[in-house]
Design an enzyme around this catalytic site. Structure first.
Site, short mmCIF file in Angstrom:
data_model
loop_
_atom_site.label_atom_id
_atom_site.label_comp_id
_atom_site.label_asym_id
_atom_site.label_seq_id
_atom_site.Cartn_x
_atom_site.Cartn_y
_atom_site.Cartn_z
N TYR A 123 7.44 12.73 8.89
CA TYR A 123 8.83 12.67 9.42
C TYR A 123 8.95 14.15 10.14
O TYR A 123 9.63 14.18 11.29
CB TYR A 123 9.81 12.65 8.49
CG TYR A 123 10.09 11.03 8.22
CD1 TYR A 123 10.41 9.95 9.09
CD2 TYR A 123 9.55 10.54 6.87
CE1 TYR A 123 10.65 8.82 8.75
CE2 TYR A 123 9.60 9.00 6.56
CZ TYR A 123 10.18 8.34 7.75
OH TYR A 123 10.24 6.99 7.39
N GLU A 216 -5.23 -0.80 -14.30
CA GLU A 216 -4.95 -0.84 -12.90
C GLU A 216 -3.62 -1.13 -12.50
O GLU A 216 -3.08 -0.59 -11.69
CB GLU A 216 -5.94 -1.93 -12.32
CG GLU A 216 -5.69 -2.36 -10.92
CD GLU A 216 -6.50 -3.87 -10.58
OE1 GLU A 216 -6.30 -4.26 -9.57
OE2 GLU A 216 -7.33 -4.13 -11.21
N ASP A 269 -8.77 -5.87 -12.71
CA ASP A 269 -9.10 -7.26 -12.35
C ASP A 269 -10.43 -7.38 -12.21
O ASP A 269 -11.08 -6.36 -11.63
CB ASP A 269 -8.17 -7.75 -11.23
CG ASP A 269 -6.51 -7.85 -11.66
OD1 ASP A 269 -6.44 -8.05 -12.81
OD2 ASP A 269 -6.07 -7.67 -10.80
#
Length: 382
Positions: A123, A216, A269
């Protein structure tokens, strides 16, 4: 910390590896000043020209896995191969200017003895130079360009890591001058990990845990914390809530240095993205190859593994998406995967399907704790 990391390099077989230094602000400012003076000197010479910026090449072709001679731990490194940013070529002119703009902003921050996040830097640059910075990704890549040019860490440049991570379990933390925090009493959301790497480096830590479990997903982390897994299996739980941020990786690395005998397990996963997350914790990332070894840990893949697929009901499998196949292709083309990981990835691609940890809830919400305990036993760590 810098001396410790630097001294550890002598234990690697490849001595041609390149890394970024951790430097105090005066030395970083000096490197920026030298870069500017050299640039001006060339412009003021009898035959003025705009020189290219020589940056350490961060492409995968310049990366390699360096393996410790004393342990089975490995890290991603970059070698001394260079690429350039040129003001004279259309495709690199803007990136060339961005490097100088980011260096200027970092110099101001260091002079003021402040720190800012990548988002804050975006920014600031968006307001200061909107014609050059239109996205966060441009800022992130330019920060790595500056690291590759000056050979100093992003933290040395005054840039803090934005943190999403959390930690829970059998760990006591104490920030300088603050009260001790019991991470087992922080609720299911855990203790929020600070993005200030200097603060993380100064944490005083105590534990009676036997294991560290990297999770995870935040939802799975919350389930395990709510079920007080760490009381049934003496452990520390840590999550980055997806792809690992620098602060979470740094804290995990710091814990592993402080308690080197604690094995680290990863619960992800069963899909290419889960394996990529595991590998980022384990080896570091190519994009941060100059600093990767500071954030890497010897994480063992606990699950989900292909041997666990019999526990997953058929209706819970999900077809692989194009993004999954793209990640798989990237992993296969890298040098980081060990043979058993390659076998897992090959089965994923051949099957065309993926399985998520939540699929184990088919066996009941308490099954996940039993699953983890059994997997740790099978890993011969009990």
């Amino acid at each position: 910390m810098g001396d410790l990391c630097k001294s550890s390099l002598i234990f690697f077989s490849d001595q041609l590896l390149c890394y970024a230094d951790i430097l105090p602000p005066p030395q970083v400012r000096a490197r920026i000043e030298v870069a500017v003076l050299n640039f001006l000197k060339i412009l003021n010479s009898p035959t003025p020209e705009i020189s290219d910026l020589s940056l350490i090449n961060r492409r995968s072709s310049n990366s390699r896995v360096s393996r410790s001679l004393l342990t089975d731990a490995s890290w991603i490194f970059l070698s001394h191969s260079f690429c350039t940013r040129s003001l004279m070529r259309a495709n690199t002119a803007q990136p060339f200017v961005r490097v100088w703009k980011v260096m200027e902003m970092c110099y101001q921050v260091l002079v003021q003895e402040k720190r800012l996040t990548q988002r804050e830097l975006f920014y600031k640059l968006l307001c200061d130079s909107p014609e050059y910075f239109t996205s966060q990704l441009q800022v992130n890549r330019t920060i790595q360009d500056v690291v590759a040019l000056l050979r100093c860490s992003r933290f040395s440049l005054g840039i803090m890591a934005s943190s999403r991570g959390a930690i829970a379990g059998r760990l006591f933390l104490q920030e300088p001058g603050q009260e001790v925090v019991d991470c087992s009493a922080c609720g299911s959301s855990g203790y929020a990990i600070s993005g200030d790497l200097n603060l993380l480096e100064k944490l005083v830590m105590k534990t009676d845990a036997h294991y560290i479990i990297v999770v995870e997903k935040h939802a799975i982390f919350q389930r395990l914390a709510e079920d007080c897994l760490y009381n049934q299996i003496p452990s520390i739980l840590i999550t980055a809530k997806g792809y690992p941020d620098i602060a979470t990786r740094f804290l995990l690395h710091r814990i592993s240095r402080t308690f080197p005998d604690l094995p680290i397990f990863g619960l992800v996963d069963w899909n290419p993205a889960g394996l990529a997350i595991l590998c980022t914790f384990k080896y570091g990332s190519i994009g941060m190859g100059l600093e990767a070894y500071r954030y890497a840990c010897n994480v063992k893949w606990l699950g989900l593994r292909k041997d666990d697929l019999e526990l997953v009901p058929e209706q819970s499998f999900i077809p692989l998406k194009p993004r999954d196949l793209q990640i798989a292709k990237s992993l296969v083309s890298s040098e980081i995967l060990q043979d058993n990981y390659k076998e897992e990835l090959a089965v994923m691609v051949q099957s065309g399907k993926r399985a998520e940890i939540e699929a184990l809830y088919f066996h009941g919400y308490n099954f996940l704790v039993k699953y983890i305990a059994k997997k740790i036993v099978q890993a011969n760590y009990i």
